[in-house]
Design a protein around this motif. Structure first.
Motif, PDB file in Angstrom:
ATOM      1  N   ILE A  42      76.712   6.694  66.282  1.00  0.00           N
ATOM      2  CA  ILE A  42      76.419   6.297  64.907  1.00  0.00           C
ATOM      3  C   ILE A  42      75.325   5.235  64.862  1.00  0.00           C
ATOM      4  O   ILE A  42      74.455   5.252  63.998  1.00  0.00           O
ATOM      5  CB  ILE A  42      77.697   5.798  64.208  1.00  0.00           C
ATOM      6  N   GLY A  43      75.344   4.316  65.811  1.00  0.00           N
ATOM      7  CA  GLY A  43      74.425   3.183  65.773  1.00  0.00           C
ATOM      8  C   GLY A  43      72.970   3.530  66.032  1.00  0.00           C
ATOM      9  O   GLY A  43      72.071   2.986  65.376  1.00  0.00           O
ATOM     10  N   ILE A  44      72.707   4.415  66.959  1.00  0.00           N
ATOM     11  CA  ILE A  44      71.314   4.767  67.265  1.00  0.00           C
ATOM     12  C   ILE A  44      70.635   5.435  66.073  1.00  0.00           C
ATOM     13  O   ILE A  44      69.544   4.998  65.662  1.00  0.00           O
ATOM     14  CB  ILE A  44      71.225   5.607  68.550  1.00  0.00           C
ATOM     15  N   PRO A  45      71.226   6.467  65.463  1.00  0.00           N
ATOM     16  CA  PRO A  45      70.571   7.048  64.279  1.00  0.00           C
ATOM     17  C   PRO A  45      70.427   6.054  63.117  1.00  0.00           C
ATOM     18  O   PRO A  45      69.395   6.044  62.443  1.00  0.00           O
ATOM     19  CB  PRO A  45      71.481   8.211  63.882  1.00  0.00           C
ATOM     20  N   ILE A 104      62.764   2.966  60.335  1.00  0.00           N
ATOM     21  CA  ILE A 104      61.799   3.785  59.600  1.00  0.00           C
ATOM     22  C   ILE A 104      61.694   3.340  58.144  1.00  0.00           C
ATOM     23  O   ILE A 104      60.604   3.338  57.562  1.00  0.00           O
ATOM     24  CB  ILE A 104      62.182   5.284  59.687  1.00  0.00           C
ATOM     25  N   THR A 105      62.811   2.958  57.564  1.00  0.00           N
ATOM     26  CA  THR A 105      62.825   2.582  56.138  1.00  0.00           C
ATOM     27  C   THR A 105      62.681   1.077  55.929  1.00  0.00           C
ATOM     28  O   THR A 105      62.979   0.581  54.852  1.00  0.00           O
ATOM     29  CB  THR A 105      64.121   3.073  55.470  1.00  0.00           C
ATOM     30  N   PHE A 106      62.247   0.364  56.956  1.00  0.00           N
ATOM     31  CA  PHE A 106      62.016  -1.090  56.871  1.00  0.00           C
ATOM     32  C   PHE A 106      63.265  -1.847  56.431  1.00  0.00           C
ATOM     33  O   PHE A 106      63.202  -2.745  55.594  1.00  0.00           O
ATOM     34  CB  PHE A 106      60.841  -1.403  55.933  1.00  0.00           C
ATOM     35  N   GLY A 107      64.412  -1.476  56.966  1.00  0.00           N
ATOM     36  CA  GLY A 107      65.656  -2.190  56.696  1.00  0.00           C
ATOM     37  C   GLY A 107      66.499  -1.605  55.585  1.00  0.00           C
ATOM     38  O   GLY A 107      67.662  -1.943  55.441  1.00  0.00           O
ATOM     39  N   LEU A 108      65.931  -0.728  54.777  1.00  0.00           N
ATOM     40  CA  LEU A 108      66.683  -0.149  53.666  1.00  0.00           C
ATOM     41  C   LEU A 108      67.853   0.695  54.169  1.00  0.00           C
ATOM     42  O   LEU A 108      68.932   0.678  53.575  1.00  0.00           O
ATOM     43  CB  LEU A 108      65.764   0.699  52.784  1.00  0.00           C
ATOM     44  N   GLY A 109      67.652   1.404  55.275  1.00  0.00           N
ATOM     45  CA  GLY A 109      68.732   2.210  55.844  1.00  0.00           C
ATOM     46  C   GLY A 109      69.913   1.368  56.265  1.00  0.00           C
ATOM     47  O   GLY A 109      71.059   1.768  56.121  1.00  0.00           O
TER      48      GLY A 109
END
Length: 124
Positions: A66-69, A76-81
């Motif tokens: 779970i952590g890697i994805p 990729i989303t600059f922290g939004l994810g």
């Protein structure tokens, strides 16, 4: 033959095996149940130690899966994810801590019965 084992020692060692995961997420935490498994001759303590080792492997496995994805998506989303998936991470910690507390309480209340975590894969 289970009646010949010290109940207080069994409670302590079994609870220590399961509670070791709270020490850290490093190899030290899995070392505690490994050492207890090697040194103890009590079959219930050995069973609890093996179950704790299996639980450690499951926690590490699912944290990686779970952590890697989530880390990649967050990067990729600059922290939004990371913000969006916070509930998933919080649920993981709640399950991890909740199951461990359940195991410790089981060991203290039913010392003659080994605890079995639900829904985990067992290597040992």
């Amino acid at each position: 033959m289970q009646g010949t084992y010290d109940s207080d020692k069994r409670k302590l060692l079994s609870s220590l095996c399961h509670g070791a995961i709270f020490f850290s997420t490093t190899l030290f935490s899995i070392g505690v149940p490994i050492v207890i498994n090697l040194l103890s001759d009590d079959p219930v303590v050995k069973s609890n130690a093996k179950e704790s080792i299996n639980f450690h492997f499951n926690v590490w496995f699912w944290a990686t899966v779970i952590g890697i994805p989530l880390g990649i998506i967050s990067w990729i989303t600059f922290g939004l994810g990371g913000i969006l998936f916070f509930p998933v991470v919080a649920l993981g910690f709640a399950l991890h801590w909740g199951l461990t507390i359940w195991a410790i309480l089981h060991c203290l209340s039913k010392p003659d019965e080994p605890f079995r975590y639900p829904f985990i894969f067992r290597v040992f």
